[in-house]
Design a protein around this motif. Structure first.
Motif, PDB file in Angstrom:
ATOM      1  N   VAL A  34       0.862  -1.179   0.000  1.00 15.12           N
ATOM      2  CA  VAL A  34       0.000   0.000   0.000  1.00 15.12           C
ATOM      3  C   VAL A  34       0.900   1.230   0.000  1.00 15.12           C
ATOM      4  N   VAL A  35       0.712   2.094  -1.009  1.00 18.66           N
ATOM      5  CA  VAL A  35       1.574   3.269  -1.169  1.00 18.66           C
ATOM      6  C   VAL A  35       0.721   4.512  -1.404  1.00 18.66           C
ATOM      7  N   ALA A  36       1.351   5.671  -1.283  1.00 17.78           N
ATOM      8  CA  ALA A  36       0.703   6.942  -1.601  1.00 17.78           C
ATOM      9  C   ALA A  36       0.980   7.278  -3.066  1.00 17.78           C
ATOM     10  N   LEU A  37      -0.073   7.614  -3.794  1.00 18.31           N
ATOM     11  CA  LEU A  37       0.066   7.980  -5.201  1.00 18.31           C
ATOM     12  C   LEU A  37      -1.008   9.008  -5.531  1.00 18.31           C
ATOM     13  N   GLY A  38      -0.575  10.195  -5.936  1.00 22.30           N
ATOM     14  CA  GLY A  38      -1.541  11.229  -6.295  1.00 22.30           C
ATOM     15  C   GLY A  38      -2.444  11.638  -5.156  1.00 22.30           C
ATOM     16  N   GLY A  39      -1.916  11.583  -3.928  1.00 24.67           N
ATOM     17  CA  GLY A  39      -2.694  12.017  -2.780  1.00 24.67           C
ATOM     18  C   GLY A  39      -3.649  10.989  -2.217  1.00 24.67           C
ATOM     19  N   GLU A  40      -3.568   9.750  -2.669  1.00 27.09           N
ATOM     20  CA  GLU A  40      -4.430   8.695  -2.127  1.00 27.09           C
ATOM     21  C   GLU A  40      -3.621   7.428  -1.889  1.00 27.09           C
ATOM     22  N   ARG A  41      -4.163   6.548  -1.032  1.00 29.01           N
ATOM     23  CA  ARG A  41      -3.541   5.261  -0.773  1.00 29.01           C
ATOM     24  C   ARG A  41      -4.056   4.251  -1.788  1.00 29.01           C
ATOM     25  N   VAL A  42      -3.113   3.607  -2.471  1.00 23.23           N
ATOM     26  CA  VAL A  42      -3.460   2.635  -3.503  1.00 23.23           C
ATOM     27  C   VAL A  42      -2.598   1.393  -3.317  1.00 23.23           C
ATOM     28  N   LEU A  43      -2.983   0.332  -3.977  1.00 23.94           N
ATOM     29  CA  LEU A  43      -2.211  -0.905  -3.924  1.00 23.94           C
ATOM     30  C   LEU A  43      -1.237  -0.942  -5.095  1.00 23.94           C
ATOM     31  N   ARG A  44       0.043  -1.100  -4.794  1.00 23.51           N
ATOM     32  CA  ARG A  44       1.087  -1.229  -5.815  1.00 23.51           C
ATOM     33  C   ARG A  44       1.396  -2.713  -5.998  1.00 23.51           C
ATOM     34  N   ILE A  45       1.454  -3.153  -7.248  1.00 21.07           N
ATOM     35  CA  ILE A  45       1.732  -4.549  -7.579  1.00 21.07           C
ATOM     36  C   ILE A  45       2.957  -4.572  -8.490  1.00 21.07           C
ATOM     37  N   GLU A  46       4.015  -5.237  -8.032  1.00 18.29           N
ATOM     38  CA  GLU A  46       5.261  -5.278  -8.788  1.00 18.29           C
ATOM     39  C   GLU A  46       5.709  -6.727  -8.959  1.00 18.29           C
ATOM     40  N   ILE A 153     -10.611 -12.284 -19.615  1.00 17.88           N
ATOM     41  CA  ILE A 153     -11.312 -11.262 -20.395  1.00 17.88           C
ATOM     42  C   ILE A 153     -10.422 -10.031 -20.400  1.00 17.88           C
ATOM     43  N   ALA A 154     -10.069  -9.562 -21.588  1.00 18.96           N
ATOM     44  CA  ALA A 154      -9.193  -8.393 -21.704  1.00 18.96           C
ATOM     45  C   ALA A 154      -9.954  -7.130 -21.334  1.00 18.96           C
ATOM     46  N   ALA A 155      -9.314  -6.314 -20.506  1.00 20.22           N
ATOM     47  CA  ALA A 155      -9.909  -5.037 -20.086  1.00 20.22           C
ATOM     48  C   ALA A 155      -8.757  -4.106 -19.769  1.00 20.22           C
ATOM     49  N   GLY A 156      -8.256  -3.429 -20.774  1.00 17.98           N
ATOM     50  CA  GLY A 156      -7.039  -2.644 -20.577  1.00 17.98           C
ATOM     51  C   GLY A 156      -7.182  -1.205 -20.980  1.00 17.98           C
ATOM     52  N   GLY A 157      -6.049  -0.564 -21.148  1.00 15.68           N
ATOM     53  CA  GLY A 157      -6.039   0.837 -21.520  1.00 15.68           C
ATOM     54  C   GLY A 157      -4.623   1.299 -21.743  1.00 15.68           C
ATOM     55  N   ALA A 158      -4.464   2.611 -21.833  1.00 14.59           N
ATOM     56  CA  ALA A 158      -3.144   3.183 -22.079  1.00 14.59           C
ATOM     57  C   ALA A 158      -2.303   3.156 -20.810  1.00 14.59           C
ATOM     58  N   PRO A 159      -0.998   2.896 -20.931  1.00 13.95           N
ATOM     59  CA  PRO A 159      -0.123   2.895 -19.752  1.00 13.95           C
ATOM     60  C   PRO A 159      -0.116   4.250 -19.048  1.00 13.95           C
ATOM     61  N   LYS A 160       0.068   4.203 -17.722  1.00 16.37           N
ATOM     62  CA  LYS A 160       0.192   5.378 -16.857  1.00 16.37           C
ATOM     63  C   LYS A 160      -1.061   6.244 -16.830  1.00 16.37           C
ATOM     64  N   GLN A 161      -2.200   5.638 -17.113  1.00 11.66           N
ATOM     65  CA  GLN A 161      -3.472   6.341 -17.011  1.00 11.66           C
ATOM     66  C   GLN A 161      -4.455   5.485 -16.238  1.00 11.66           C
ATOM     67  N   TRP A 162      -5.127   6.092 -15.254  1.00 12.15           N
ATOM     68  CA  TRP A 162      -6.126   5.361 -14.494  1.00 12.15           C
ATOM     69  C   TRP A 162      -7.302   5.005 -15.410  1.00 12.15           C
ATOM     70  N   ARG A 163      -7.829   3.824 -15.216  1.00 11.17           N
ATOM     71  CA  ARG A 163      -8.991   3.371 -15.971  1.00 11.17           C
ATOM     72  C   ARG A 163      -9.993   2.755 -15.006  1.00 11.17           C
ATOM     73  N   ASN A 164     -11.255   3.127 -15.142  1.00  6.74           N
ATOM     74  CA  ASN A 164     -12.325   2.568 -14.324  1.00  6.74           C
ATOM     75  C   ASN A 164     -12.865   1.299 -14.963  1.00  6.74           C
ATOM     76  N   GLU A 165     -13.075   0.293 -14.132  1.00  9.31           N
ATOM     77  CA  GLU A 165     -13.637  -0.974 -14.602  1.00  9.31           C
ATOM     78  C   GLU A 165     -14.867  -1.342 -13.777  1.00  9.31           C
ATOM     79  N   GLN A 166     -15.863  -1.893 -14.429  1.00  9.78           N
ATOM     80  CA  GLN A 166     -17.053  -2.417 -13.747  1.00  9.78           C
ATOM     81  C   GLN A 166     -17.586  -3.586 -14.565  1.00  9.78           C
TER      82      GLN A 166
END
Length: 216
Positions: A34-46, A153-166
């Motif tokens: 769990v890291v800080a990114l853009g002012g919020e806590r998010v999960l980092r996966i490496e 099921i593929a659900a992607g987008g452009a790198p380094k841009q947040w994408r909403n999924e539902q």
């Protein structure tokens, strides 16, 4: 469903999330923090030549709507889910379904029993994964190159841009596994993961706002 970033200010994902690898895994585990990114806590996966999943077990939850935000900062170079040598992804969000073992084809059923015995864990009979893959058209359905028990099921987008999924888990289960089961089984877990062991690559991604709205 508990968000992995809930809880205190620790960098560890919140309980009951736990990291799970392959039986007798020799390569490194994917790292989750769990890291800080853009002012919020998010999960980092490496994942660096690594494999691993972050698993949230569930008990009999009915498949409903699964939603989240994600972004890939460093893709897994060489990934191609259509073949074994490229079976890696920088981000995936999966649902484990508790499909009755009797519905699993005979050969796959025996392989599952052997794998469960060796690992000491009850392995899912049906796994549906949404994968971040900019090279595949959104909605593309693929079977895992190693096992019929996992479908993508593929659900992607452009790198380094947040994408909403539902996604509607019940509808997508029937699309992916309707050849084996006309009914949608209960969920046994929600999973976040990344792997780069087949390509020997290094990937980084982030996930936020993971929510599960169970069916009534």
């Amino acid at each position: 469903l508990v968000s992995p970033v809930d809880g205190d200010s620790s960098s560890e994902p919140a309980a009951p999330w736990r990291v799970v690898g392959l039986p007798r895994q020799a390569m490194p585990l994917t790292r989750f923090a769990v890291v800080a990114l853009g002012g919020e806590r998010v999960l980092r996966i490496e994942a660096e030549r690594a494999y691993g999943n972050l698993v949230h077990a569930l008990k009999g939850a009915r498949a409903g709507t699964l939603a989240w935000r994600w972004r890939v900062d460093q893709p897994a170079n060489g990934a191609d889910l259509r073949q074994k040598s490229g079976d890696d992804t920088a981000l995936k969000v999966c649902a484990f379904f508790d499909m009755p073992l009797a519905r699993v084809p005979f050969v796959e059923r025996q392989l599952l029993r052997m794998a469960s015995s060796r690992s000491g864990e009850t392995l899912p009979t049906a796994t549906l994964c949404y994968v971040f893959d900019a090279g595949l058209a959104p909605g593309t359905l693929l079977r895992n190159a190693y096992t019929q028990r996992v479908r993508y099921i593929a659900a992607g987008g452009a790198p380094k841009q947040w994408r909403n999924e539902q996604h509607d888990l019940a509808a997508d289960f029937l699309r992916a596994f309707g050849d084996e089961s006309p009914e949608v089984p209960a969920l046994s877990a929600i999973v976040i993961g990344a792997d780069s062991d087949n390509t020997g690559s290094h990937s980084i991604g982030h996930v936020s706002d993971l929510r599960l709205q169970s069916a009534p």
